[in-house]
Scaffold this motif. Structure first.
Motif, short mmCIF file in Angstrom:
data_model
loop_
_atom_site.label_atom_id
_atom_site.label_comp_id
_atom_site.label_asym_id
_atom_site.label_seq_id
_atom_site.Cartn_x
_atom_site.Cartn_y
_atom_site.Cartn_z
N MET B 1 0.84 -1.21 0.00
CA MET B 1 0.00 0.00 0.00
C MET B 1 0.88 1.26 0.00
O MET B 1 1.88 1.32 0.70
CB MET B 1 -0.88 -0.01 1.26
CG MET B 1 -1.84 1.13 1.31
SD MET B 1 -2.63 1.21 2.93
CE MET B 1 -3.74 2.55 2.69
N ASN B 2 0.46 2.24 -0.77
CA ASN B 2 1.21 3.49 -0.81
C ASN B 2 0.72 4.43 0.30
O ASN B 2 -0.47 4.68 0.43
CB ASN B 2 1.02 4.19 -2.15
CG ASN B 2 1.70 3.41 -3.26
OD1 ASN B 2 2.62 2.64 -3.02
ND2 ASN B 2 1.21 3.60 -4.49
N VAL B 3 1.64 4.89 1.10
CA VAL B 3 1.27 5.83 2.16
C VAL B 3 1.25 7.25 1.57
O VAL B 3 0.40 8.06 1.91
CB VAL B 3 2.27 5.73 3.34
CG1 VAL B 3 1.97 6.80 4.38
CG2 VAL B 3 2.19 4.35 3.97
N THR B 25 6.41 8.07 -4.97
CA THR B 25 5.57 7.15 -4.19
C THR B 25 6.37 6.66 -2.97
O THR B 25 7.53 6.28 -3.11
CB THR B 25 5.18 5.94 -5.05
OG1 THR B 25 4.40 6.42 -6.15
CG2 THR B 25 4.35 4.94 -4.27
N VAL B 26 5.73 6.70 -1.81
CA VAL B 26 6.35 6.14 -0.60
C VAL B 26 5.45 5.02 -0.11
O VAL B 26 4.26 5.23 0.11
CB VAL B 26 6.54 7.22 0.50
CG1 VAL B 26 7.14 6.59 1.75
CG2 VAL B 26 7.40 8.36 -0.01
N ARG B 27 6.03 3.83 0.01
CA ARG B 27 5.22 2.66 0.38
C ARG B 27 5.21 2.47 1.89
O ARG B 27 6.10 2.91 2.61
CB ARG B 27 5.77 1.42 -0.32
CG ARG B 27 5.56 1.47 -1.85
CD ARG B 27 5.92 0.15 -2.49
NE ARG B 27 7.35 -0.01 -2.63
CZ ARG B 27 8.06 0.38 -3.69
NH1 ARG B 27 7.46 0.99 -4.71
NH2 ARG B 27 9.35 0.17 -3.75
N GLU B 28 4.17 1.76 2.35
CA GLU B 28 4.00 1.51 3.77
C GLU B 28 5.22 0.78 4.34
O GLU B 28 5.73 -0.16 3.73
CB GLU B 28 2.74 0.68 4.00
CG GLU B 28 2.36 0.58 5.47
CD GLU B 28 1.04 -0.14 5.66
OE1 GLU B 28 0.55 -0.77 4.70
OE2 GLU B 28 0.52 -0.08 6.78
N ILE B 60 -1.52 15.31 -4.38
CA ILE B 60 -0.83 14.62 -3.29
C ILE B 60 -1.87 13.75 -2.58
O ILE B 60 -2.93 14.25 -2.17
CB ILE B 60 -0.22 15.61 -2.27
CG1 ILE B 60 0.74 16.57 -2.97
CG2 ILE B 60 0.48 14.86 -1.14
CD1 ILE B 60 1.22 17.73 -2.10
N ARG B 61 -1.57 12.48 -2.42
CA ARG B 61 -2.50 11.58 -1.73
C ARG B 61 -1.78 10.93 -0.56
O ARG B 61 -0.66 10.43 -0.70
CB ARG B 61 -3.02 10.51 -2.68
CG ARG B 61 -3.82 11.08 -3.85
CD ARG B 61 -4.28 9.99 -4.80
NE ARG B 61 -5.45 9.28 -4.31
CZ ARG B 61 -6.69 9.70 -4.49
NH1 ARG B 61 -6.93 10.82 -5.15
NH2 ARG B 61 -7.70 9.01 -4.02
N ILE B 62 -2.41 10.98 0.59
CA ILE B 62 -1.88 10.27 1.76
C ILE B 62 -2.87 9.15 2.08
O ILE B 62 -4.08 9.40 2.22
CB ILE B 62 -1.71 11.23 2.97
CG1 ILE B 62 -0.55 12.19 2.69
CG2 ILE B 62 -1.46 10.45 4.26
CD1 ILE B 62 -0.26 13.20 3.77
N LEU B 63 -2.37 7.93 2.17
CA LEU B 63 -3.21 6.74 2.38
C LEU B 63 -4.37 6.72 1.39
O LEU B 63 -5.52 6.51 1.75
CB LEU B 63 -3.71 6.69 3.83
CG LEU B 63 -2.60 6.51 4.87
CD1 LEU B 63 -3.12 6.77 6.29
CD2 LEU B 63 -2.00 5.10 4.80
#
Lengths: 375, 311
Positions: B1-3, B25-28, B60-63
């Motif tokens: 999942m991408n955080v 992209t930063v992943r969980e 920008i998307r967070i969770l």
């Protein structure tokens, strides 16, 4: 809840800044003591209503108002207040402006008009209070006359003839001494001091870096703004209350019979002052705004009569204009009438002006804040 | 999942483009290193993720939720450790953490427990009732972290959390970062200390002129510069003009002078060491040592950006 949390944090921080607090409280108390004692002789301790001279112009051509007013002047005359008819060819306003009379009263078909002297505020306030009392009684009689004409005399005879004087509520033993004057003037000045820390209300958060945390927290900018404003108002008003209580119970300054009204005026002044400081900090970004607002508050204090009752002798012209421009003057003037003229209604113009300008300044601050990124 | 998901992010200040169509992209579960020299666009990007700045364009998307449309959700799941200390010096350590945690909706017993937990995590339990103005730099940095983690965010952005502190406090903070990551937090970490990034980051992005110019694990990044050799020459006293002459030698890509150390990145395929040394000797420099090192993250950064991270 977040608003209260931020407000409480503001109050806590302000009261921990003991150096500023000592200045905020100590300076006016010491000044009150020094000026109050040093300038005792500068304040008339025997101000008497017997010295009041009022010029009257009656254009009603007789009638109930004229008759009732004649009866009123007769009663007032017993207290030494003289009502002279305006000589033909003379202008009542000019007579007052030239300081020959403290007030000019005009009776006409429209009712009673009063033109007061800004040089003799207290005397003018006394006459205004008496006339207000008379007008109330006359209006009551006029209303009764429409339904029960026979009872009209009963309205005027309801008390002794000298009721006009008694209803003015002038405390014969009380005249504003120097301590009384400075208690009022310096308390109003401390209320205006709310403008100075308000200049740094938002700026301090930015300088401390904590604005980042506030803005990234899940709260709206409006909540941060409201919390900080609320906290600033609470701190400043608490300082005003401390000065008020100290002057009343330690210096035994006279604050009249309408303490609630006095506090409402001071509270509205604090709101306006804080809004002014905030608006300046938004409009004149940076630390310069604090210096400018300090200067403005000092000028307001001077022209508003905080250090010396400058307003009473200012007359017209630029000086008179500046005096009337000072919000400290609005509070001093209104509260003097409330305290010494027993005229509660005199408080509302000051409250109205304070709240009106507060809305204006807060509106400007909110508009500037919304345009900004971050705080 | 991408955080964290950044798509086509751009920020302009007038004509100046600070962040230029960036995607990331930063992943969980990652500790994501975000590297860039001063003015590269790193802080602007972080400020946009933190809602401190509004993007000119992009998403920008967070969770998986858009931060502009669901700002509260994004903020609840985000913790910020700013580079500049963001604490109240006139409030105790406990009051600081409790106040900021309270803004995230924590109340009563939960607020008390989380505050104590956060202080314990950074080792400031015994200083809970002390004012930060009496703290050392390292202790203030730790309090700065405690204020960001009490509400248990899913994503923590740490912007230079170890700047200007003693080695002991730095080690404490690096251990805390690892512990936070092990407890399930995803971390975006920026630092000027390349060895820190190499040590704790699972994936790294290098940003330059507002764009991501490289992204991957440290091994992946190093593998991109196998054609480069890193030569370090210690001289008695380096002359300022040396760099110019060295750059003219075939194969030499970058020359960096740090006091008595000259660092040269050169094409691995070109055998030019003798020419480099001759040039230095001709310039009147006295050579003390010569060393050819394996490329590290700093070499990667220097090769890709042509700048030192501390520039």
């Amino acid at each position: 809840m977040n608003i209260l949390s931020i407000a409480f944090k503001e109050i806590k921080q302000d009261f921990r800044d003991w150096r500023t607090l000592i200045f905020m409280l100590g300076f006016p108390i010491i000044l009150m003591l020094i000026l109050g004692l040093a300038l005792t002789n500068a304040f008339s301790g025997d101000l008497s209503v017997g010295d009041l001279e009022v010029v009257v112009k009656d254009t009603t051509g007789g009638g109930p108002l004229s008759e009732a007013f004649a009866a009123f002047t007769k009663e007032a005359g017993k207290s030494g207040i003289t009502f002279d008819s305006l000589p033909a060819g003379k202008n009542g306003r000019t007579e007052v402006e030239n300081n020959r009379y403290v007030d000019y009263v005009e009776l006409s078909g429209q009712g009673i008009s009063l033109y007061g002297s800004s040089r003799s505020t207290i005397e003018s306030n006394i006459v205004q209070g008496m006339l207000t009392s008379f007008a109330d009684k006359y209006n009551a009689a006029a209303a009764v006359a429409q339904t029960e004409p026979a009872q009209v005399q009963a309205v005027f005879a309801g008390g002794a003839g000298s009721d006009y004087i008694k209803e003015l509520s002038i405390d014969a033993d009380r005249t504003p001494g120097s301590i009384d004057y400075y208690a009022l003037a310096l308390t109003v000045m401390v209320g205006m001091w709310a403008a100075m820390p308000a200049g740094g209300l938002i700026q301090r958060e930015i300088l401390r870096g904590t604005a980042v945390r506030l803005v990234t927290a899940p709260i709206r900018k409006s909540e941060i703004f409201a919390g900080k404003v609320l906290g600033g108002i609470a701190t400043s008003f608490l300082c005003v209350i401390v000065i008020f209580v100290f002057s009343k119970y330690v210096f035994k300054a006279y604050w009249g019979e309408h303490i609630g009204i006095v506090l409402i005026v001071l509270f509205s002044e604090v709101i306006m002052a804080l809004s002014l400081g905030l608006a300046f900090s938004y409009l004149l970004k940076g630390s310069a705004s604090r210096g400018i607002i300090s200067l403005i508050v000092q000028l307001m204090s001077f022209f508003g009569g905080a250090y010396f009752p400058i307003g009473d002798d200012s007359g017209g012209g630029i000086m008179g204009f500046l005096v009337n421009l000072s919000p400290i003057r609005w509070g001093n003037h209104g509260l003097t009438q409330v305290i010494y003229g027993n005229d509660v209604s005199a408080a509302w113009p000051a409250v109205g002006l304070y709240l009106g300008f507060a809305i204006l300044f807060l509106g400007a601050s909110i508009a500037a804040m919304r345009r900004r990124e971050g705080l | 999942m991408n955080v964290l998901d950044i798509r086509g992010l751009t920020k302009k200040f007038g004509e100046f483009v600070a962040v230029d169509n960036m995607s990331l992209t930063v992943r969980e579960g990652e500790v994501f290193g975000f590297l860039g020299a001063n003015g590269a666009g790193k802080s602007t990007t972080i400020n946009m993720v933190s809602s401190l700045l509004r993007p000119s364009s992009g998403e920008i998307r967070i969770l998986d939720r858009d931060i502009t449309k669901q700002s509260r959700f994004a903020k609840l799941n985000l913790g910020i450790v700013p580079q500049d200390l963001a604490i109240y010096e006139d409030m105790t350590a406990y009051e600081n953490v409790s106040f900021f945690a309270g803004l995230y909706g924590l109340r009563g017993t939960q607020l008390k427990e989380r505050t104590e937990e956060a202080l314990e995590f950074v080792g400031l339990c015994d200083k809970a009732k002390s004012l930060p103005k009496n703290f050392s730099g390292g202790m203030k940095r730790r309090l700065n972290i405690a204020c960001a983690i009490a509400h248990k965010p899913k994503l923590i952005i740490m912007d230079e959390p170890t700047v200007g502190i003693d080695p002991q406090s730095r080690n404490y903070i690096l251990t805390s970062v690892r512990n936070l990551n092990e407890s399930g937090c995803t971390i975006i970490y920026t630092s000027h200390y390349m060895e820190e990034v190499e040590e704790i980051c699972s994936r790294i992005a290098i940003v330059d002129h507002g764009k991501i110019i490289a992204e991957g694990t440290k091994e992946q990044l190093k593998s991109t510069i196998t054609d480069v050799k890193d030569i370090r020459i210690e001289v008695k006293s380096a002359l300022p003009a040396a760099a110019g002459a060295l750059k003219a030698i075939p194969g030499v890509r970058t020359v960096l002078q740090e006091e008595n150390m000259i660092r040269i990145h050169s094409d691995a395929a070109v055998d030019n060491l003798n020419r480099i040394l001759k040039q230095l000797l001709d310039d009147g420099m006295e050579i003390r040592s010569v060393e050819e090192q394996e490329p590290n993250l700093e070499t990667v950064f220097l090769t890709l950006t042509g700048r030192n991270l501390r520039d």
